[in-house]
Scaffold this motif. Structure first.
Motif, PDB file in Angstrom:
ATOM      1  N   CYS A  72       0.859  -1.197   0.000  1.00  9.31           N
ATOM      2  CA  CYS A  72       0.000   0.000   0.000  1.00  9.31           C
ATOM      3  C   CYS A  72       0.891   1.242   0.000  1.00  9.31           C
ATOM      4  O   CYS A  72       2.028   1.207   0.487  1.00  9.31           O
ATOM      5  CB  CYS A  72      -0.864  -0.029   1.260  1.00  9.31           C
ATOM      6  SG  CYS A  72      -1.810   1.470   1.571  1.00  9.31           S
ATOM      7  N   THR A 128       0.785   3.666   1.827  1.00  4.67           N
ATOM      8  CA  THR A 128       1.117   4.067   3.196  1.00  4.67           C
ATOM      9  C   THR A 128       2.437   3.415   3.654  1.00  4.67           C
ATOM     10  O   THR A 128       3.189   4.013   4.428  1.00  4.67           O
ATOM     11  CB  THR A 128      -0.059   3.748   4.143  1.00  4.67           C
ATOM     12  OG1 THR A 128      -1.230   4.393   3.622  1.00  4.67           O
ATOM     13  CG2 THR A 128       0.192   4.266   5.546  1.00  4.67           C
ATOM     14  N   HIS A 140       0.810  -4.012   5.995  1.00  3.25           N
ATOM     15  CA  HIS A 140      -0.372  -3.878   6.872  1.00  3.25           C
ATOM     16  C   HIS A 140      -1.670  -4.208   6.141  1.00  3.25           C
ATOM     17  O   HIS A 140      -2.727  -3.800   6.576  1.00  3.25           O
ATOM     18  CB  HIS A 140      -0.429  -2.439   7.411  1.00  3.25           C
ATOM     19  CG  HIS A 140      -0.611  -1.437   6.317  1.00  3.25           C
ATOM     20  ND1 HIS A 140       0.447  -0.898   5.625  1.00  3.25           N
ATOM     21  CD2 HIS A 140      -1.724  -0.926   5.757  1.00  3.25           C
ATOM     22  CE1 HIS A 140      -0.006  -0.094   4.685  1.00  3.25           C
ATOM     23  NE2 HIS A 140      -1.328  -0.097   4.731  1.00  3.25           N
ATOM     24  N   CYS A 150      -6.630  -3.214   4.095  1.00  6.67           N
ATOM     25  CA  CYS A 150      -6.372  -1.770   4.026  1.00  6.67           C
ATOM     26  C   CYS A 150      -7.038  -1.146   2.819  1.00  6.67           C
ATOM     27  O   CYS A 150      -8.156  -0.657   2.894  1.00  6.67           O
ATOM     28  CB  CYS A 150      -4.891  -1.425   4.064  1.00  6.67           C
ATOM     29  SG  CYS A 150      -4.682   0.378   4.117  1.00  6.67           S
TER      30      CYS A 150
HETATM   31 ZN   LIG Z   1      -2.664   0.859   3.575  1.00  7.14          ZN
END
Ligand SMILES: [Zn+2]
Ligand SMILES: NC(=O)c1ccc[n+]([C@@H]2O[C@H](COP(=O)([O-])OP(=O)(O)OC[C@H]3O[C@@H](n4cnc5c(N)ncnc54)[C@H](O)[C@@H]3O)[C@@H](O)[C@H]2O)c1
Ligand SMILES: [Zn+2]
Length: 361
Positions: free
Chosen positions: A42, A44, A63, A162
């Motif tokens: 991701c 992030t 995550h 996520c």
């Molecule tokens: Zn994420």
């Protein structure tokens, strides 16, 4: 007995990530050790690697994951060894004011596992978003595990952890997209693409996908976009207005995290429309807006954390939709990679070449 496994570590700001040996302790009270089966890359994670979230290096990244519970600590009743689970960022308390008001991602009293995973020299690791799943095994709070149908493919199930949940939830839970609404989604990576799919699922009449890359826009059409706008060739606010009778969209979802796209989202909505901010900005980012515009436009400006989801309600529901063929989670997986391929996957993500690279274990 603590175990040594391999995990993807970001040691310092901006440095390439490395596959290193990490130590995963036995689960304590309320905790579980999960054998990771899949973990999506991701944006992030890249923000963590760049120091854009905080400076708590070294991070154990990853995550967006699904796995099998290996062992549980004392008092754990939610899950048992052998359960197939999707991991969520936080074990929320369910009792604080935020939880009781149905906004658990603002929970004041989360019960995540203590940060007890380390490198072999004892250096404490910060697991990304409280998970740390670019690893063969990770330690989480049992409350971060949601059991889902073990027949679902791990790559698809993990995405719910996520990006897909954040995007679908931004549309359905935060934006309250309903039948007949017009929606514009700015940025169609893993998160924005899910917002497109979520808007279509919710019955939106017009779903406008906006990105800089025609390949993303093509996939967006497959997932339910009725119109596409490439911001390289068209001014997106004007294009969105033109496609919505001159008004702007009822709901605009920002899934990039940059000042220019925040501003576009603000102006692309109908006067009484809702802006849903999903893209994560860095600390130095600013936008300048005339207060008359802020005041003069009604509607709502909302940020969306984790799609305002309730994992126990939403993860199994989305798996059902996937298995019924109504939500094409497989379309999000551009490639599957190994644990040592995360750094190259970041480069492809920066280049806009992938929707999701998914580590399979
Ligand atoms: Zn994420
Ligand atoms: N709020 C949450 O709960 C939550 C959850 C997960 C991720 N995020 C954030 O959402 C954002 C998107 O994550 P992702 O994993 O989908 O990233 P990504 O890199 O896969 O996707 C970003 C997309 O935006 C497009 N883009 C870039 N600049 C653009 C512009 N000026 N106009 C239009 N499109 C543009 C890119 O082409 C790409 O398709 C990130 O900031 C991430 O940190 C937020
Ligand atoms: Zn709470």
């Amino acid at each position: 007995m603590a175990q040594e496994v391999r995990g993807v570590i970001a040691r310092t700001k901006g440095a390439s990530v490395e596959l290193e040996t990490i130590v995963v302790p036995d689960p304590g009270p309320g905790e579980a050790v999960v054998k990771i089966r899949s973990c999506g890359v991701c944006h992030t994670d890249l923000h963590y690697r760049e120091g854009g979230i905080n400076d708590a290096f070294p991070f154990l990244l990853g995550h967006e994951a699904a796995g099998t519970v290996e062992s549980v600590g004392e008092g754990v009743t939610e899950v048992a060894p052998g359960d197939f689970v999707v991991l969520n960022w936080r074990a929320v308390c369910g009792r604080c004011r935020a939880c009781r008001r149905g906004r658990p991602w603002y929970c004041f009293d989360t019960h995540n596992a203590k940060q007890r995973m380390t490198l072999t020299d004892g250096t404490e690791l910060s697991p990304a978003l409280g998970i740390g799943a670019f690893a063969e095994k990770t330690l989480v709070a049992a409350g971060q595990c949601t059991k889902v149908d073990p027949a679902a493919s791990p790559a698809a199930a993990g995405l719910l952890g996520c990006g897909v949940m954040a995007g679908i939830g931004a549309a359905i839970n935060t934006g309250r997209v309903g039948r007949g609404d017009s929606v514009a989604v700015i940025g169609c990576g893993g998160v924005g693409m899910a917002a497109v799919a979520g808007s279509a699922l919710a019955g939106a009449a017009v779903v406008i996908a906006v990105d800089l890359d025609d390949r993303k826009l093509e996939i967006a059409r497959r997932l339910g976009a009725t119109h596409t706008v490439n911001s390289r060739s068209q001014e997106p606010v004007e294009a969105i207005r033109a496609l919505t009778g001159g008004h702007g969209a009822d709901i605009v979802i920002e899934a990039v995290g940059r000042p220019e796209t925040y501003k576009q989202a603000f102006y692309a909505r109908d006067l009484a429309g809702t802006v849903v901010l999903v893209g994560v900005p860095t600390p130095e980012m600013r936008i300048d807006l005339p207060l008359q515009d802020v005041f003069g436009r009604g509607g709502a400006l909302k940020s969306s954390w984790y799609g305002d989801c309730l994992p126990s309600r939403d993860f199994p529901m989305l798996i059902d939709l996937y298995q019924q063929g109504r939500l094409d989670l497989d379309a999000f997986v551009t490639e599957t990679i190994e644990l040592d391929g995360v750094e190259e996957a970041f480069a492809r993500m920066r280049g806009g070449d992938v929707l999701r690279s998914v580590v399979l274990l």
